[in-house]
Design an enzyme around this catalytic site. Structure first.
Site, PDB file in Angstrom:
ATOM      1  N   TYR A  50      17.212  29.627   8.167  1.00 49.26           N
ATOM      2  CA  TYR A  50      15.894  30.291   8.521  1.00 49.26           C
ATOM      3  C   TYR A  50      15.611  30.254  10.042  1.00 49.26           C
ATOM      4  O   TYR A  50      15.987  29.546  10.724  1.00 49.26           O
ATOM      5  CB  TYR A  50      14.664  29.414   8.175  1.00 49.26           C
ATOM      6  CG  TYR A  50      14.603  29.649   6.317  1.00 49.26           C
ATOM      7  CD1 TYR A  50      14.468  31.081   5.727  1.00 49.26           C
ATOM      8  CD2 TYR A  50      14.382  28.679   5.472  1.00 49.26           C
ATOM      9  CE1 TYR A  50      14.086  31.261   4.690  1.00 49.26           C
ATOM     10  CE2 TYR A  50      14.476  28.821   4.236  1.00 49.26           C
ATOM     11  CZ  TYR A  50      14.160  30.205   3.614  1.00 49.26           C
ATOM     12  OH  TYR A  50      14.049  30.385   2.285  1.00 49.26           O
ATOM     13  N   MET A  62      13.305  24.094   1.830  1.00 50.04           N
ATOM     14  CA  MET A  62      12.621  23.230   0.816  1.00 50.04           C
ATOM     15  C   MET A  62      13.511  22.404   0.167  1.00 50.04           C
ATOM     16  O   MET A  62      13.424  21.198  -0.288  1.00 50.04           O
ATOM     17  CB  MET A  62      11.752  24.023  -0.072  1.00 50.04           C
ATOM     18  CG  MET A  62      10.844  23.542  -0.921  1.00 50.04           C
ATOM     19  SD  MET A  62       9.924  24.443  -1.835  1.00 50.04           S
ATOM     20  CE  MET A  62       8.762  25.479  -0.871  1.00 50.04           C
ATOM     21  N   ARG A  72     -10.603   0.112  15.044  1.00 51.93           N
ATOM     22  CA  ARG A  72     -10.533   1.013  13.730  1.00 51.93           C
ATOM     23  C   ARG A  72     -11.464   0.114  12.690  1.00 51.93           C
ATOM     24  O   ARG A  72     -12.543   0.752  12.643  1.00 51.93           O
ATOM     25  CB  ARG A  72      -9.162   0.802  13.224  1.00 51.93           C
ATOM     26  CG  ARG A  72      -8.830   2.303  12.164  1.00 51.93           C
ATOM     27  CD  ARG A  72      -7.118   2.094  11.983  1.00 51.93           C
ATOM     28  NE  ARG A  72      -6.821   0.837  11.363  1.00 51.93           N
ATOM     29  CZ  ARG A  72      -5.726   0.780  10.922  1.00 51.93           C
ATOM     30  NH1 ARG A  72      -4.681   1.858  10.976  1.00 51.93           N
ATOM     31  NH2 ARG A  72      -4.993  -0.464  10.405  1.00 51.93           N
ATOM     32  N   LYS A  79       0.916  -1.318   0.168  1.00 51.99           N
ATOM     33  CA  LYS A  79       0.038   0.018   0.114  1.00 51.99           C
ATOM     34  C   LYS A  79       1.008   1.167  -0.065  1.00 51.99           C
ATOM     35  O   LYS A  79       2.163   1.285   0.384  1.00 51.99           O
ATOM     36  CB  LYS A  79      -0.916  -0.049   1.124  1.00 51.99           C
ATOM     37  CG  LYS A  79      -0.158   0.269   2.696  1.00 51.99           C
ATOM     38  CD  LYS A  79      -1.191  -0.276   3.838  1.00 51.99           C
ATOM     39  CE  LYS A  79      -0.128  -0.538   4.867  1.00 51.99           C
ATOM     40  NZ  LYS A  79      -0.976  -0.887   6.195  1.00 51.99           N
TER      41      LYS A  79
HETATM   42  C1  LIG Z   1      -0.328  -1.833   6.682  1.00 51.12           C
HETATM   43  C2  LIG Z   1      -0.842  -2.693   7.388  1.00 51.12           C
HETATM   44  C3  LIG Z   1      -0.049  -4.262   7.510  1.00 51.12           C
HETATM   45  C4  LIG Z   1       1.285  -4.187   7.580  1.00 51.12           C
HETATM   46  O1  LIG Z   1       1.786  -3.599   8.596  1.00 51.12           O
HETATM   47  P1  LIG Z   1       3.398  -3.236   9.239  1.00 51.12           P
HETATM   48  O2  LIG Z   1       3.339  -2.763  10.521  1.00 51.12           O
HETATM   49  O3  LIG Z   1       4.038  -2.385   8.009  1.00 51.12           O
HETATM   50  O4  LIG Z   1       3.977  -4.685   9.078  1.00 51.12           O
HETATM   51  C5  LIG Z   1      -0.709  -5.259   7.892  1.00 51.12           C
HETATM   52  N1  LIG Z   1      -2.063  -5.263   8.174  1.00 51.12           N
HETATM   53  C6  LIG Z   1      -2.866  -4.287   7.724  1.00 51.12           C
HETATM   54  C7  LIG Z   1      -4.407  -4.508   7.538  1.00 51.12           C
HETATM   55  C8  LIG Z   1      -2.433  -2.885   7.346  1.00 51.12           C
HETATM   56  O5  LIG Z   1      -3.018  -2.011   7.327  1.00 51.12           O
END
Ligand SMILES: *Cc1c(COP(=O)(O)O)cnc(C)c1O
Length: 369
Positions: free
Chosen positions: A260, A308, A130, A34
């Protein structure tokens, strides 16, 4: 040409896959890609991961469709599922596995017309609160899914909130709720129920969370899922190295400020290197003075605010000239260390890299150049 780029070490990726597999040898590997493979670039890494892993995991259907478009043929699971009938139809057309985490998603499956069948993962809220159905609702949803013409196979999935804490009561509790549900479903069905629980932290810290499928993300890319255990101590190697070059070197007299806000003041006459990377590339603007930076392979410290397009670095005793190589994180400097200095996690550092940073699969001439 501005030289700010990152290299992706495919040997490190293969190595990390092997390390992860050794942790949970019975589990199949669903590699999380992802958010553009955690900012590494899914276009470059997904083909390799598709070959190394048993399946890939995305958050949204768009990410999965992009992988299919790219020619990835392996199983892909969409872990936030779909939200419309059109999306469900696309998922069936492209043979995507889908999570089902809400009553609304369940209804899509209930109302689905006859046609192609896909694998679904019923997502259980075992305590993270969640996504997911509570166990009582999941029990009913499991049967509803069995009746859906869109469903080929069903699996049970959950996600831990505190797997990175070594003796977490919550993880034990989540695991207990999940296993109880899994057992009830298996007894009702008379067959075992396929399961998936472990993220990277659980893979290294909670052997009891092994299941049919593990879902590592960050560990694949070579960072630690733990605040107090280094990636190296887990046997992991960084896949990404973020690189740039020195573009100027000068001496700042004692008492003068740099950058800055004039936030950093030279305690003594100080050699300062200016490096061609900034928050416009995704280097964290909130990284404070003192954050480590490797120049010519040696540790130096950020001095003054991140701009930047540039950062300023206290060279200390290190000698450097314009053109010299800089590593912001990766090979020789764990991203976890930079993340910790900047008050965040390596996940975020990776995901915030901007398109201005060119991505290269590691070639020897780049490493030695
Ligand atoms: C992102 C995610 C993972 C992987 O998590 P890591 O901490 O990067 O290993 C596994 N399961 C779900 C549902 C996730 O959203």
């Amino acid at each position: 040409m501005r030289e700010t780029w990152l290299t992706l070490d495919t040997a490190a990726l293969r190595h990390n896959v092997a390390v992860i597999r050794r942790q949970m040898p019975q589990a199949r590997l669903l590699a999380m890609v992802k958010a553009d493979a955690y900012g590494h670039g899914a276009a470059m890494l997904a083909p390799l991961l598709a070959e190394q892993a048993d399946a890939l995991g995305t958050a949204f259907i768009d990410e999965a469709l992009a992988l299919r478009e790219q020619g990835v043929r392996s199983p892909i699971a969409v872990l936030e599922g779909v939200f419309t009938t059109q999306e469900l139809a696309l998922a069936r057309q492209h043979d995507l596995q889908l999570a089902v985490h809400s009553p609304e998603q369940l209804a899509l499956f209930e109302q689905a017309p006859a046609g192609a069948q896909i694998a679904v993962w019923l997502k259980v809220n075992s305590g993270m609160n969640r996504l997911g159905l509570r166990p009582v609702e999941a029990l009913k949803a499991w049967r509803v899914l069995a009746q859906s013409p869109a469903v080929k196979t069903r699996g049970l999935l959950t996600h831990f909130a505190t797997a990175d804490e070594l003796d977490s009561r919550q993880t034990v509790q989540q695991l207990g709720r999940f296993r109880a549900l899994q057992q009830a479903l298996a007894e009702a069905d008379g067959v075992p129920v396929s399961d998936s629980l472990a993220n990277s932290a659980a893979i290294f810290a909670h052997a009891a969370a092994a299941g049919a499928w593990m879902r590592p993300g960050i560990a694949l890319y070579g960072s630690s899922p733990f605040a107090h255990r280094s990636a190296e101590s887990l046997g992991l190697r960084p896949v990404m190295t973020l690189r740039s070059r020195v573009i100027a070197v000068h001496t700042v007299p004692a008492g003068e400020a740099v950058g800055y806000g004039a936030s950093w003041v030279a305690a003594r006459d100080t050699r300062i290197a200016v490096v061609a990377i900034g928050y416009g590339d995704g280097y964290p603007r909130h990284a404070p003075s003192g954050t480590p930076v490797l120049i010519n392979g040696q540790r130096c410290q950020l001095a003054g605010r991140v701009s930047m397009d540039m950062i300023t670095v206290d060279l200390g005793q290190v000698t450097a000239r314009p053109g010299d190589p800089v590593v912001l994180w990766g090979d020789g400097l764990p991203a976890d260390e930079v993340a910790s200095a900047a008050g965040t996690i390596s996940y975020e550092l990776f995901c915030r890299l901007t398109p201005r940073v060119q991505r290269h699969l590691l070639a020897d001439e780049i490493l030695n150049g």
